[in-house]
Design a protein around this motif. Sequence first.
Motif, short mmCIF file in Angstrom:
data_model
loop_
_atom_site.label_atom_id
_atom_site.label_comp_id
_atom_site.label_asym_id
_atom_site.label_seq_id
_atom_site.Cartn_x
_atom_site.Cartn_y
_atom_site.Cartn_z
N MET A 89 0.76 -1.35 -0.28
CA MET A 89 0.26 -0.12 0.06
C MET A 89 1.15 1.44 0.06
SD MET A 89 -2.97 -0.07 -0.42
CE MET A 89 -2.92 -1.76 -1.44
N ALA A 90 1.95 0.92 0.38
CA ALA A 90 2.78 2.73 1.00
C ALA A 90 3.41 2.90 -0.28
CB ALA A 90 3.95 2.10 1.89
N ALA A 91 3.76 1.99 -1.01
CA ALA A 91 4.44 1.63 -2.33
C ALA A 91 3.65 2.40 -3.62
CB ALA A 91 4.77 -0.19 -3.16
N LYS A 92 2.34 1.84 -3.22
CA LYS A 92 2.02 2.11 -4.12
C LYS A 92 0.48 3.96 -4.07
CE LYS A 92 -1.18 -1.81 -6.12
NZ LYS A 92 -2.41 -2.61 -5.97
N HIS A 93 0.84 4.14 -2.95
CA HIS A 93 0.42 5.73 -2.60
C HIS A 93 1.50 6.59 -2.90
CE1 HIS A 93 -3.28 3.46 -1.06
NE2 HIS A 93 -3.48 4.70 -1.12
N ALA A 94 2.75 5.72 -2.61
CA ALA A 94 4.06 6.57 -3.07
C ALA A 94 4.12 7.26 -4.19
CB ALA A 94 5.02 6.05 -2.70
N ARG A 95 3.23 6.50 -4.79
CA ARG A 95 3.00 7.42 -6.19
C ARG A 95 2.58 8.65 -6.90
NH1 ARG A 95 -0.04 2.15 -9.29
NH2 ARG A 95 1.50 1.03 -8.42
N TRP A 96 2.07 8.70 -5.96
CA TRP A 96 1.48 10.33 -6.15
C TRP A 96 1.54 11.17 -4.82
CZ3 TRP A 96 -2.97 11.19 -2.73
CH2 TRP A 96 -3.65 10.10 -2.62
N LEU A 97 1.98 9.93 -3.31
CA LEU A 97 1.59 11.10 -2.42
C LEU A 97 2.91 11.26 -1.61
CD1 LEU A 97 -0.36 11.66 -0.64
CD2 LEU A 97 -1.17 9.30 0.57
N PRO A 98 3.12 11.97 -1.83
CA PRO A 98 4.60 12.06 -0.56
C PRO A 98 4.81 11.54 0.76
CG PRO A 98 3.96 14.80 -1.14
CD PRO A 98 3.02 13.43 -2.06
N GLN A 99 5.81 11.08 1.04
CA GLN A 99 5.43 10.99 2.29
C GLN A 99 4.15 9.71 2.89
OE1 GLN A 99 6.85 13.07 6.22
NE2 GLN A 99 8.52 14.60 4.41
N ALA A 100 4.13 8.76 1.84
CA ALA A 100 2.95 8.22 2.24
C ALA A 100 3.11 7.14 3.11
CB ALA A 100 3.27 6.98 0.40
N ASP A 101 4.60 6.80 3.86
CA ASP A 101 4.38 5.47 5.29
C ASP A 101 3.63 6.87 6.14
OD1 ASP A 101 5.39 3.20 5.00
OD2 ASP A 101 7.20 4.13 4.48
N LEU A 102 4.20 7.74 6.01
CA LEU A 102 3.38 8.72 7.14
C LEU A 102 2.34 9.44 7.44
CD1 LEU A 102 3.92 11.21 9.78
CD2 LEU A 102 3.91 12.70 7.66
N HIS A 103 1.91 9.62 5.68
CA HIS A 103 -0.14 9.38 5.42
C HIS A 103 0.16 8.20 6.25
CE1 HIS A 103 0.88 12.52 2.86
NE2 HIS A 103 -0.08 13.28 3.22
N LEU A 104 -0.14 7.03 5.58
CA LEU A 104 -0.47 5.48 6.02
C LEU A 104 -0.19 5.58 7.30
CD1 LEU A 104 -0.21 2.85 3.25
CD2 LEU A 104 -1.87 5.44 3.84
N GLY A 136 4.64 20.95 -3.68
CA GLY A 136 5.28 19.59 -4.14
C GLY A 136 6.62 21.16 -3.88
N LEU A 137 6.59 21.74 -4.40
CA LEU A 137 7.57 23.19 -4.37
C LEU A 137 7.95 23.50 -3.42
CD1 LEU A 137 7.20 25.20 -7.70
CD2 LEU A 137 8.96 23.66 -7.22
N ALA A 138 7.00 23.51 -2.46
CA ALA A 138 6.39 24.57 -1.06
C ALA A 138 7.55 23.06 0.04
CB ALA A 138 5.61 24.47 -0.55
#
Length: 366
Positions: A156-171, A334-336
Motif C-alpha cells: 500500500m505504501a508503495a502504491k500510494h507513494a506514486r503520487w503521495l509524498p511521505q506515503a508511509d507517514l500518511h498511512l 511539492g515545491l513548498a
Amino acid sequence: MKTEIIKWTFRLLPALALLAAASIALATDAGGPGYSYGGTAGKSGNCLDCHGNAKGIGDRYFIDPVKYGHTSHARIGCPACHDTVGRGHPGDQLVPAKTGCLECHGDKAAEYARTPHAANASCGDCHDPHRVNAPNEISGQEMNRMCASCHKKESMAAKHARWLPQADLHLDMLPCTTCHTGSKNYVINLYIIKREGDRRKGVFRVADFAELEKIAAGKDIRSIIDRNGDNYISLAELGLFNRNPAYGHLRLQGVLTPETVTHNFEILQNRWDCTFCHASGPGAMQTSFIALPEKSGAFRRVAVEKGAVLDTLNGPPDFYLTGASRNGTLNNIGLAIIAGGMVMPVGHGFLRFLTRKNRKGKEHQS
Ligand code: HEC
Ligand code: HEC
Ligand code: HEC
Ligand code: HEC
Ligand code: HEC
Ligand code: HEC
Ligand code: HEC
C-alpha cells in the motif's frame, strides 16, 4: 419483524442493563461466573462459562468476555444470533445457527452491497461480531488493521507513494477510511504510543490498557496526562506529559479520524486533492482528543483544549501556517515541500506541535 423487536429491545436496554449490572454484582459476590448477558441454554447453562474460558475451550471457540462485554452485541445476548443451540450442546453434534448481519443491519448491508468492494470482502472479513465497537471507540490503527489483512502495508505504501509524498507517514497518520469512504467530521485523536525495544531500534505502537495501568500505578490511567483530573487536557498538561522524563518511552501519535464513515470503499477523486486536508485557516482547526484505551480494548476520549491550538499558532518554531498553498495544486505543494518542508498548516502544524517530542526523539537517533 424480528429486526423491529430487537431494535425495541435495544431501546429498553438501559433499564435491562441496570438489572444485569445488579445480577453481575450478585454473581460476583457469590463467586460465580460474573456474567449474565450470555443467556442460557438449558443444561448448557451460561454460554460464557465455557466460551469465556480461554484454557478450557481453546482459541477458536473462545469469546473474550471483557471485549465482548463492552459491545452493543453483548446487550442483545448470544442467543440473538445463535438461536438454535441445542439443549445437549456441545455434545449433541448440532451446529448452532449463526445469524447473518443483514437481519439487523440491513441499512449498512444495502449500502455496502451497492459498492464494488462488496465482492471483495464480507462483513466478517472486517468485523468480529464478538468484538465490534462504535467508530469513535476504535483506534485508527485498528481500523487500518481491518484493511491490512488483505491490503498489505508495504505494498500500500508503495502504491500510494506514486503520487503521495511521505506515503508511509500518511498511512500512519490517517485511517484508510478517511480517504476511501464518504467520511465526515474529522477529529484528531491522540494515542499514547509506547516504545518497544531499545532506544535506538525500538518501534512505537499504541499502548494498551494493561501497560498504561502499570504506568499509572494504581490510579486512573487518565492521570498520566490529565494531571488535575478534570477530564480535560490543557495545553499545559500536554507540555508536562511531553517533558516528563519518566515518560521517555511514551509519545503521542495524532491520527486524523472521521467521526462517521460510510461503507463505500472506493477511490474518491477529491482525496487526490492535497487541500482536502492541507488547507489553512481557523476553519480547519480540528477538534482533538486524547484517546485512552479501556480494559475492553475500546477507546474513551478526553477533550483537548481547543483555544490552545490557536494560541500556539504564532508560537512554536515548527508550526507553519501558509495560506499560499490554498490553490492546492500538487506542484505548488511539492515545491513548498522541496523548499524546506514548510507547508502543512492545519492538522499538520497542530499535529506536529502536539507530537513534537517524537521528532526530537528521531533527531537524537539519527
Ligand atoms: C458446557 C460448555 C458449553 C456451553 C455452556 C456452551 N458451549 Fe458452545 N461450544 C462448546 C464447545 C466445546 C464447542 C466446540 C464445538 C463442539 O464441540 O461442538 C462449542 C461450539 C459452539 C459454537 C460453534 C459451533 C461451530 O462448530 O461452528 C457456537 C456458535 C456456540 N458453541 C455457541 C454457544 C452458545 C450461544 C451458548 C449458550 C447459549 C453455548 N455455546 C454454550 C461448549 C459450550
Ligand atoms: C451479533 C451476533 C452475534 C452475537 C451476539 C454472538 N455471536 Fe457468536 N458468532 C456470530 C457469527 C456471525 C459467527 C460466525 C463468524 C464467522 O464464521 O466468522 C459467530 C461465531 C461464533 C463461534 C464460532 C467461532 C468459530 O470460529 O467457529 C462461537 C463459539 C460463538 N460465536 C459463540 C458466541 C457466544 C458464546 C456468544 C455470546 C457470548 C456469541 N457468540 C454472540 C454472531 C454472533
Ligand atoms: C440480532 C441483531 C444483530 C445482528 C444479527 C448483528 N448486529 Fe450488529 N448491532 C446490533 C445492535 C442492536 C447494535 C447497536 C447499535 C445499533 O443499534 O445499530 C449493533 C452494533 C454493531 C456495530 C457497532 C458497534 C457499536 O457498539 O455501536 C457493529 C460494527 C456491528 N453491529 C456489526 C455487526 C456485524 C458485522 C454483524 C454480523 C456478523 C452484526 N453486527 C450482526 C444488532 C445486531
Ligand atoms: C472493508 C471493511 C469493512 C467491511 C467489509 C464492512 N465493514 Fe462495517 N465498518 C468498517 C469500519 C472501518 C467501520 C468503522 C469502525 C467500526 O465501528 O468498526 C465500520 C462500522 C460499522 C458499523 C457501525 C457504524 C456506526 O456508524 O455505528 C456497523 C453497524 C457495521 N460496520 C456493519 C457492517 C456490516 C453489516 C457489514 C457487511 C454488510 C460491514 N459492516 C462490512 C469496515 C467494514
Ligand atoms: C477480505 C479482503 C479485503 C479486506 C479486508 C479489505 N479489502 Fe479492499 N479490496 C480487496 C480486493 C480483493 C480488492 C480488489 C483488488 C485490489 O484493488 O487490490 C479491493 C479493492 C479496494 C480498493 C480499490 C477500489 C477501486 O475502486 O479500485 C479500495 C480503495 C479498498 N479496497 C479499500 C479498503 C479499505 C479502506 C479496507 C479496510 C477498511 C479494505 N479495503 C479491506 C479486498 C479487501
Ligand atoms: C491521503 C488519502 C489516502 C489514504 C490515507 C489512503 N489512500 Fe488508498 N488511494 C487514495 C487515492 C487517491 C487512490 C487512487 C490512486 C491511484 O489510482 O493510483 C488510492 C488507491 C488505493 C487502492 C487501489 C490501488 C491500486 O493501484 O490498485 C487501494 C487498494 C487503496 N488505495 C487502499 C488503501 C488502504 C488499504 C489504505 C490504508 C492503509 C489507503 N488506501 C490509504 C487515497 C488514499
Ligand atoms: C486525508 C488527508 C490528507 C490528504 C488528502 C493529504 N495529506 Fe498530507 N498529511 C496528512 C496528515 C494527517 C499528515 C501528517 C501530519 C503530521 O505529521 O503533522 C500529512 C503529512 C504530509 C507531509 C509531511 C509533513 C511534515 O510536516 O512532515 C507532506 C509533505 C504532505 N502531507 C504532503 C501532501 C501532499 C503533497 C498531498 C496531496 C498529493 C497530501 N499531503 C494529501 C493528511 C493528508
